[in-house]
Scaffold this motif. Structure first.
Motif, PDB file in Angstrom:
ATOM      1  N   ALA A 187       4.638  19.408  -2.305  1.00 31.08           N
ATOM      2  CA  ALA A 187       4.567  18.220  -3.156  1.00 31.08           C
ATOM      3  C   ALA A 187       4.718  16.925  -2.368  1.00 31.08           C
ATOM      4  N   ALA A 188       5.590  16.913  -1.370  1.00 26.79           N
ATOM      5  CA  ALA A 188       5.803  15.692  -0.592  1.00 26.79           C
ATOM      6  C   ALA A 188       4.554  15.313   0.194  1.00 26.79           C
ATOM      7  N   LEU A 189       3.962  16.291   0.860  1.00 29.50           N
ATOM      8  CA  LEU A 189       2.739  16.025   1.614  1.00 29.50           C
ATOM      9  C   LEU A 189       1.609  15.612   0.681  1.00 29.50           C
ATOM     10  N   GLU A 190       1.537  16.242  -0.484  1.00 31.76           N
ATOM     11  CA  GLU A 190       0.493  15.896  -1.436  1.00 31.76           C
ATOM     12  C   GLU A 190       0.629  14.450  -1.905  1.00 31.76           C
ATOM     13  N   ALA A 191       1.843  14.011  -2.172  1.00 33.33           N
ATOM     14  CA  ALA A 191       2.059  12.633  -2.622  1.00 33.33           C
ATOM     15  C   ALA A 191       1.641  11.640  -1.542  1.00 33.33           C
ATOM     16  N   ARG A 192       1.978  11.926  -0.285  1.00 33.55           N
ATOM     17  CA  ARG A 192       1.611  11.019   0.811  1.00 33.55           C
ATOM     18  C   ARG A 192       0.100  10.962   0.998  1.00 33.55           C
ATOM     19  N   ALA A 193      -0.543  12.132   0.946  1.00 35.53           N
ATOM     20  CA  ALA A 193      -1.989  12.179   1.134  1.00 35.53           C
ATOM     21  C   ALA A 193      -2.721  11.506  -0.011  1.00 35.53           C
ATOM     22  N   ARG A 194      -2.227  11.708  -1.219  1.00 39.53           N
ATOM     23  CA  ARG A 194      -2.826  11.072  -2.396  1.00 39.53           C
ATOM     24  C   ARG A 194      -2.751   9.546  -2.282  1.00 39.53           C
ATOM     25  N   LYS A 195      -1.586   9.037  -1.938  1.00 36.46           N
ATOM     26  CA  LYS A 195      -1.406   7.587  -1.812  1.00 36.46           C
ATOM     27  C   LYS A 195      -2.300   7.015  -0.716  1.00 36.46           C
ATOM     28  N   ALA A 196      -2.348   7.689   0.442  1.00 38.41           N
ATOM     29  CA  ALA A 196      -3.166   7.195   1.545  1.00 38.41           C
ATOM     30  C   ALA A 196      -4.641   7.177   1.160  1.00 38.41           C
ATOM     31  N   PHE A 197      -5.093   8.215   0.488  1.00 36.94           N
ATOM     32  CA  PHE A 197      -6.500   8.280   0.067  1.00 36.94           C
ATOM     33  C   PHE A 197      -6.845   7.109  -0.857  1.00 36.94           C
ATOM     34  N   LEU A 198      -6.023   6.870  -1.861  1.00 28.13           N
ATOM     35  CA  LEU A 198      -6.304   5.798  -2.811  1.00 28.13           C
ATOM     36  C   LEU A 198      -6.169   4.425  -2.156  1.00 28.13           C
ATOM     37  N   ASP A 199      -5.170   4.247  -1.288  1.00 25.34           N
ATOM     38  CA  ASP A 199      -4.972   2.961  -0.620  1.00 25.34           C
ATOM     39  C   ASP A 199      -6.128   2.627   0.311  1.00 25.34           C
ATOM     40  N   ASN A 200      -6.696   3.645   0.938  1.00 33.78           N
ATOM     41  CA  ASN A 200      -7.747   3.413   1.938  1.00 33.78           C
ATOM     42  C   ASN A 200      -9.155   3.439   1.353  1.00 33.78           C
ATOM     43  N   PHE A 201      -9.291   3.880   0.117  1.00 31.31           N
ATOM     44  CA  PHE A 201     -10.613   4.198  -0.430  1.00 31.31           C
ATOM     45  C   PHE A 201     -11.593   3.031  -0.354  1.00 31.31           C
ATOM     46  N   ASP A 202     -11.280   1.923  -0.953  1.00 31.04           N
ATOM     47  CA  ASP A 202     -12.249   0.830  -1.059  1.00 31.04           C
ATOM     48  C   ASP A 202     -12.688   0.320   0.304  1.00 31.04           C
ATOM     49  N   ALA A 203     -11.717   0.079   1.181  1.00 29.24           N
ATOM     50  CA  ALA A 203     -12.057  -0.462   2.496  1.00 29.24           C
ATOM     51  C   ALA A 203     -12.891   0.530   3.300  1.00 29.24           C
ATOM     52  N   GLN A 204     -12.568   1.813   3.161  1.00 30.51           N
ATOM     53  CA  GLN A 204     -13.313   2.819   3.918  1.00 30.51           C
ATOM     54  C   GLN A 204     -14.734   3.002   3.383  1.00 30.51           C
ATOM     55  N   ILE A 205     -14.888   3.057   2.076  1.00 34.21           N
ATOM     56  CA  ILE A 205     -16.221   3.224   1.502  1.00 34.21           C
ATOM     57  C   ILE A 205     -17.114   2.043   1.876  1.00 34.21           C
ATOM     58  N   ALA A 206     -16.522   0.874   1.971  1.00 36.38           N
ATOM     59  CA  ALA A 206     -17.299  -0.317   2.336  1.00 36.38           C
ATOM     60  C   ALA A 206     -17.884  -0.210   3.746  1.00 36.38           C
ATOM     61  N   ARG A 207     -17.327   0.647   4.563  1.00 36.00           N
ATOM     62  CA  ARG A 207     -17.829   0.806   5.929  1.00 36.00           C
ATOM     63  C   ARG A 207     -19.105   1.639   5.977  1.00 36.00           C
ATOM     64  N   GLN A 208     -19.391   2.347   4.895  1.00 40.08           N
ATOM     65  CA  GLN A 208     -20.641   3.126   4.762  1.00 40.08           C
ATOM     66  C   GLN A 208     -20.853   4.089   5.940  1.00 40.08           C
ATOM     67  N   ARG A 209     -19.798   4.772   6.290  1.00 41.66           N
ATOM     68  CA  ARG A 209     -19.923   5.760   7.361  1.00 41.66           C
ATOM     69  C   ARG A 209     -20.796   6.941   6.891  1.00 41.66           C
ATOM     70  N   PRO A 210     -21.490   7.606   7.811  1.00 42.88           N
ATOM     71  CA  PRO A 210     -22.404   8.702   7.423  1.00 42.88           C
ATOM     72  C   PRO A 210     -21.700   9.795   6.618  1.00 42.88           C
TER      73      PRO A 210
END
Length: 233
Positions: A191-214
């Motif tokens: 559960a602890a690792l899942e919470a950290r990974a979930r938060k990181a994914f959501l926090d990074n999503f917009d900026a990362q998608i904007a990079r349009q990586r392959p």
């Protein structure tokens, strides 16, 4: 058997002296008793009959040729549709594919089997896919993510997490690294690792998608769907 020839004192073949009542010559092995020749032939034919029966038995019970996976024929195939084509379920020949094509074909077969509930097939092909991954001459984020997904299926969680770290060492805050950690956490029920990974994914999503990586374009539908699920109340 009948009794030996009475009075036989010498071998008719090598002329060695025989003891009274001897059936065979002690020097050359020649039968010298009256019924010995017949006994030898009976014994010989009995041995031949046993040998033939044994051959027939083992030929009839011999197993069919093995049909297990072969690195040159490991990918999945659809049903055969033309006369003379492979039987349904037989793998296609992937020996002429590039290393990357071979790895991706194996990955796709494993994931398809896992999704359909055929965990035996998924587990059987997983080591071959990891071996194919190790043969790649160039490794990118997408290949690392696919290899990590296979490691998770085999419960090789440290290896999958190491690939997540490698992904983000190459591409800082890459979503596929967060996604691998999330999948490991769910598989381990951490559960602890899942919470950290979930938060990181959501926090990074917009900026990362904007990079349009392959790799984001390749997995766009999956990433968008996961974001919706993680953002749901």
């Amino acid at each position: 058997m009948t009794d030996p020839t009475p009075g036989a004192t010498a071998c008719p073949s090598c002329h060695a002296s025989l003891t009274p009542g001897a059936r065979y010559c002690h020097r050359c092995g020649r039968a010298v008793g009256a019924g010995s020749d017949r006994g030898i032939w009976i014994a010989a034919w009995a041995v031949v009959a046993i040998a033939i029966a044994s051959i027939v038995y083992f030929v009839n019970r011999a197993p069919a040729p093995a049909t297990g996976p072969d690195m040159a024929n490991a990918g999945n195939a659809g049903p055969a549709t033309a006369a003379g084509a492979r039987p349904q379920g037989a793998p296609p020949d992937i020996s002429q594919m590039t290393p990357r094509e071979r790895f991706l074909r194996l990955h796709d077969r494993i994931m398809s089997a896992q999704e359909s509930g055929d965990t035996a097939t998924a587990q059987r092909f997983a080591p071959m896919a990891i071996s194919a991954y190790g043969m790649l001459d160039q490794v990118d984020v997408d290949a690392r993510y696919h290899a990590g997904a296979i490691y998770i299926l085999t419960r090789a969680y440290p290896e999958a997490l190491a690939l997540a770290d490698t992904i983000q060492a190459e591409s800082s805050k890459n979503l596929l690294g967060d996604l691998l950690r999330l999948e490991v956490a769910q598989a381990k029920k951490d559960a602890a690792l899942e919470a950290r990974a979930r938060k990181a994914f959501l926090d990074n999503f917009d900026a990362q998608i904007a990079r349009q990586r392959p790799e984001y374009q390749e997995h766009k539908a999956m990433l968008d769907d996961l974001r919706r699920q993680l953002s749901a109340p």
